[in-house]
Design a protein around this motif. Structure first.
Motif, mmCIF file in Angstrom:
data_model
loop_
_atom_site.group_PDB
_atom_site.id
_atom_site.type_symbol
_atom_site.label_atom_id
_atom_site.label_comp_id
_atom_site.label_asym_id
_atom_site.label_seq_id
_atom_site.Cartn_x
_atom_site.Cartn_y
_atom_site.Cartn_z
ATOM 1 N N VAL A 28 0.858 -1.175 0.000
ATOM 2 C CA VAL A 28 0.000 0.000 0.000
ATOM 3 C C VAL A 28 0.892 1.221 0.000
ATOM 4 C CG1 VAL A 28 -1.983 1.077 1.086
ATOM 5 C CG2 VAL A 28 -1.518 -1.338 1.462
ATOM 6 N N VAL A 182 -7.796 -2.370 -0.675
ATOM 7 C CA VAL A 182 -7.015 -1.514 0.216
ATOM 8 C C VAL A 182 -7.348 -0.057 -0.105
ATOM 9 C CG1 VAL A 182 -5.123 -3.114 0.610
ATOM 10 C CG2 VAL A 182 -5.101 -1.699 -1.423
ATOM 11 N N PRO A 183 -7.151 0.833 0.868
ATOM 12 C CA PRO A 183 -7.596 2.220 0.677
ATOM 13 C C PRO A 183 -6.655 3.075 -0.162
ATOM 14 C CG PRO A 183 -6.678 1.945 2.855
ATOM 15 C CD PRO A 183 -6.618 0.605 2.219
ATOM 16 N N GLY A 213 -8.472 -6.293 2.393
ATOM 17 C CA GLY A 213 -7.023 -6.276 2.583
ATOM 18 C C GLY A 213 -6.255 -6.993 1.496
ATOM 19 N N SER A 214 -6.963 -7.480 0.471
ATOM 20 C CA SER A 214 -6.284 -8.255 -0.563
ATOM 21 C C SER A 214 -6.961 -7.999 -1.909
ATOM 22 C CB SER A 214 -6.361 -9.736 -0.206
ATOM 23 O OG SER A 214 -6.120 -10.530 -1.338
ATOM 24 N N PRO A 385 -9.171 2.726 6.450
ATOM 25 C CA PRO A 385 -8.152 2.258 7.393
ATOM 26 C C PRO A 385 -7.024 3.270 7.483
ATOM 27 C CG PRO A 385 -8.693 0.587 5.773
ATOM 28 C CD PRO A 385 -9.354 1.834 5.321
ATOM 29 N N GLN B 217 -4.417 -19.209 1.366
ATOM 30 C CA GLN B 217 -4.003 -17.992 2.083
ATOM 31 C C GLN B 217 -3.693 -18.201 3.563
ATOM 32 O OE1 GLN B 217 -4.036 -14.537 1.070
ATOM 33 N NE2 GLN B 217 -4.449 -14.905 -1.091
ATOM 34 N N ILE B 261 -13.024 1.796 13.830
ATOM 35 C CA ILE B 261 -11.916 0.873 14.066
ATOM 36 C C ILE B 261 -11.293 0.528 12.724
ATOM 37 C CG2 ILE B 261 -11.233 -1.322 15.088
ATOM 38 C CD1 ILE B 261 -13.848 -1.259 16.659
ATOM 39 N N SER B 262 -9.985 0.607 12.636
ATOM 40 C CA SER B 262 -9.327 0.345 11.357
ATOM 41 C C SER B 262 -9.500 -1.116 10.936
ATOM 42 C CB SER B 262 -7.833 0.642 11.462
ATOM 43 O OG SER B 262 -7.164 0.051 10.378
ATOM 44 N N PRO B 263 -9.931 -1.351 9.695
ATOM 45 C CA PRO B 263 -10.022 -2.730 9.206
ATOM 46 C C PRO B 263 -8.692 -3.465 9.311
ATOM 47 C CG PRO B 263 -11.112 -1.244 7.687
ATOM 48 C CD PRO B 263 -10.449 -0.390 8.723
ATOM 49 N N PHE B 264 -7.582 -2.720 9.153
ATOM 50 C CA PHE B 264 -6.287 -3.408 9.216
ATOM 51 C C PHE B 264 -6.013 -3.919 10.622
ATOM 52 C CE2 PHE B 264 -5.737 -1.161 5.264
ATOM 53 C CZ PHE B 264 -5.260 -2.190 4.481
ATOM 54 N N PHE B 267 -8.121 -7.060 10.778
ATOM 55 C CA PHE B 267 -7.548 -8.233 10.112
ATOM 56 C C PHE B 267 -6.709 -9.061 11.078
ATOM 57 C CE2 PHE B 267 -7.488 -5.625 5.955
ATOM 58 C CZ PHE B 267 -8.814 -5.943 5.736
#
Lengths: 386, 303
Positions: A28, A182-183, A213-214, A385, B217, B261-264, B267
């Motif tokens: 990113v 992703v942002p 995220g992917s 994010p 994954q 809340i950050s998605p990251f 995760f």
């Protein structure tokens, strides 16, 4: 002692998880538009002149019903237009130093024109471009350029806006879903355009955005699609590289779907509304043509080139069979207005989620301003994010 | 919302659960198989391919299981017969699985299958709350509901289970009583590979109806972690897998609520939860690592 063994084991296993999931996440890079053109030394020949070969690298598979399929079709057009030219292709090239290796190999094999087609291939391409001033690079979607590296893209948010209009018309619940990766600005811009389109016909419409995220993890895509549909969303759109899983899942669940990158109407005979797609063929051929003639520098392709809906570089696919005629007609009208320039999706006032004015009344953002999007518009549910 | 999270937990936890039950069998016999990820990938591709060719997802399941078994056979051979380091071998098998499946999977990316679809169980699926959470899934998920108690029964209530557990704990006793622990280990690793393969099939043929390069994954590696967290107990491994699935479903649901809340960060939640669970388990000293996990029995040293 057993405690020690299992702790060690677990540590190893955890490291592995991070390795695997980490490997597959695209970098990113915030990529601030650095206007500085790195190269000072003039090369003797213009980059790409009389190239006997052209190289394409793709981040995924050529038949992913998505991003890579669209770029692959473009490479096919180049092959057809130049039967004597060697077309080198490499699929599943990660956005790492591996991409540099692949590009170096293509240059060794004679390519003086290279298409790194993924956003994350930009930094590797810039490195290679520095080492080979005689090679022309056309990078897809990048915000940075160099002497011999131009970037091309299309204003895909224009058809995405139209798809949003169609989705707003078709949705019964008024709840739309958008599965994204992703942002990066491209992604946020599309989500915003979609929501603006939907709320132009249904002021109460909302778009729930979910980050996976992917760029392509079918397991997470299926999770996200199911989760959105469970919460009452009845139209699903996406910004993923491979689009098949989300479209099929939504079709099986009886929801409607908006495609992206490539036409996937065959995957959802019932729920397909429309999709925003790339039409790289003519553009790729023209870019190759410009480069082999030695006219790369000073052409419209040596900086940031952005193809418009009016130039047919981005398109809206045909509407699905279940879409009623009046909706089809309405979207066609909006499209005509967009092409004519009388409709501008991001014309102010545009408010962000917090209600702050991002583009004031009467303001018309430039392409550069749009591509720097770092906010979500009002009506989008979800967070960027940090 | 709770219903959605629990349903999501089962949906996305089932593939991991299959793999962790397989790994559990293998580790109970004293062999760690980090190649589970590879077995899942081979199962996912093999199952998908055969479903494309025959149109029959059950044949696909069988084929996927066998593909997982074949890959684990390499592990068994290298570790048990050649005496190779199990961790290094497992890692190699994992990367081998990634490579071989991306090579052979090339032509399957755009294939469409009917595969397994959710079948609501009559009457049971009508029960409020529970019906939606438990009885509206694909056949492989139902099968996994039966698998766990079966495995528990096998491990703790049958002679075979005693032998299997003894292989991982007191191989010398077993050897003295005329049973070749080597043979049991082979069988356990292969059975584990088969189940991991079926887990892969659940992911490709039942859950996503897709094949994409490296689509597992890391779920196979999570499965290995879960076995440790579960102290080598089938029901706990099942719980762990659903916990992992629930964390994934939860982060998606939280994203949709628009909470800041950050998605990251979200995760990471599945991994953090697993880590926290492990810590709690360890503190209670309930861990029962099979003795033999720390070494490889060759059949000669004790004889």
């Amino acid at each position: 002692m057993s405690m020690k063994t299992s702790s060690k084991l677990f540590g190893l296993v955890l490291a592995l998880v991070m390795l695997i999931t980490g490997c597959s996440q695209p970098g990113v890079t915030p990529a601030p538009a650095s206007g500085a053109n790195a190269e000072g030394g003039e090369a003797s020949a213009a980059p790409g002149t009389d190239s006997p070969a052209v190289g394409f690298i793709f981040v995924g598979a050529r038949d992913d019903f998505g991003y890579n399929q669209a770029a692959y079709l473009g490479s096919m057009a180049v092959e057809k237009a130049y039967p004597d030219m060697k077309v080198l292709r490499s699929e599943n090239v990660p956005e790492t130093a591996e991409a540099e290796r692949v590009m170096e190999q293509m240059i060794k094999d004679g390519a003086k024109i290279i298409f790194p087609t993924s956003y994350g291939h930009l930094d590797p391409a810039l490195n290679v471009a520095k080492r080979h001033p005689d090679v022309a690079f056309f990078h897809q979607g990048g915000l940075k350029t160099a002497e011999n590296l131009g970037t091309y893209f299309g204003t895909i948010w224009e058809p995405v806006y139209l798809a949003g209009v169609a989705a707003g018309k078709m949705s019964e619940s008024g709840k739309l879903g958008y599965i994204v990766s992703v942002p990066i600005p491209q992604v946020l811009l599309n989500v915003n355009a979609f929501q603006l389109g939907a709320q132009s016909v249904n002021p109460d419409a909302t778009t729930s955005v979910v980050f996976t995220g992917s760029w392509c993890d079918p397991g997470q895509q299926a999770n996200a699609a199911n989760s959105l549909i469970d919460s009452g969303v009845d139209v699903l759109s996406q910004h993923q590289d491979c689009t098949k899983t989300v479209i099929e899942t939504s079709e099986r669940r009886g929801a409607m779907t908006i495609g992206y990158h490539a036409n996937a109407a065959t995957l959802a005979p019932q729920g397909w509304i429309t999709g925003s797609v790339w039409n790289w063929s003519d553009l790729f051929v023209d870019m190759v043509d410009t480069a082999i003639k030695g006219e790369f520098k000073g052409s419209k392709y040596d900086g940031k080139f952005r193809g418009r809906l009016s130039e047919n570089i981005v398109q809206l696919t045909e509407m699905g069979s279940e879409v009623p005629d009046d909706v089809k007609q309405f979207v066609e009208e909006k499209k005509a207005e967009l092409v004519a320039g009388t409709l501008s999706p991001f014309a102010g006032p545009v408010l962000d989620q917090a209600g702050e004015v991002r583009f004031a009344e009467g303001e018309e953002p430039t392409l550069d301003e749009l591509e720097a999007a770092d906010f979500l518009v009002q009506g989008v549910i979800g967070n960027i994010p940090k | 919302m709770i219903t959605d999270i629990l349903t999501g937990a089962i949906r996305s936890g089932t593939s991991v659960m299959y793999a962790s039950q397989g790994e559990l069998i293998s580790e109970r016999a004293g062999v760690i198989n980090l190649g589970t990820e590879g077995s899942m990938l081979c199962g996912a591709l093999g199952g998908f391919a055969v479903t494309v060719w025959t149109g029959n997802p059950w044949l696909g399941t069988l084929a996927g299981g066998l593909c997982g078994l074949l890959i684990s056979m390499i592990h068994a051979f290298l570790v048990l017969t050649c005496g190779a380091n199990q961790l290094a071998t497992g890692l190699t098998i994992m990367f081998f699985g990634m490579g071989i499946t991306s090579f052979f999977g090339r032509g399957f990316v755009s294939e469409q299958i009917v595969g397994f679809n959710p079948v609501p169980i009559p009457l049971l699926s009508e029960i409020p709350f529970l019906g939606k959470v438990l009885f509206n899934h694909d056949p492989l998920t139902y099968l996994s509901f039966i698998l766990v108690p079966l495995l528990w029964y096998l491990l703790f209530r049958t002679r075979l289970g005693v032998i299997l557990r003894a292989t991982g704990e007191r191989e010398d006793v077993l050897f003295a009583s005329g049973i070749n622990p080597q043979l049991i280990r082979y069988a356990a690793v292969l059975a584990g590979g088969f189940l991991a393969g079926v887990g892969g099939v659940q992911l490709s043929v039942a859950f996503t109806h897709s094949w994409v390069e490296n689509m597992v994954q890391g779920r196979g590696v999570v499965a290995v972690a879960l076995v440790i967290f579960a102290s080598w107990l089938p029901f706990r491994a099942m719980l762990g897998a659903y916990l992992f699935g629930a964390a994934q479903a939860l982060q998606l649901t939280v994203q949709q609520t628009g909470l800041g809340i950050s998605p990251f960060f979200l995760f990471m939640v599945p991994y953090i939860l697993t880590l926290a669970a492990l810590y709690i388990v360890e503190r209670k000293k309930r861990s029962q690592t099979p003795e033999a996990l720390r070494k490889v029995f060759t059949g000669t040293s004790a004889g």
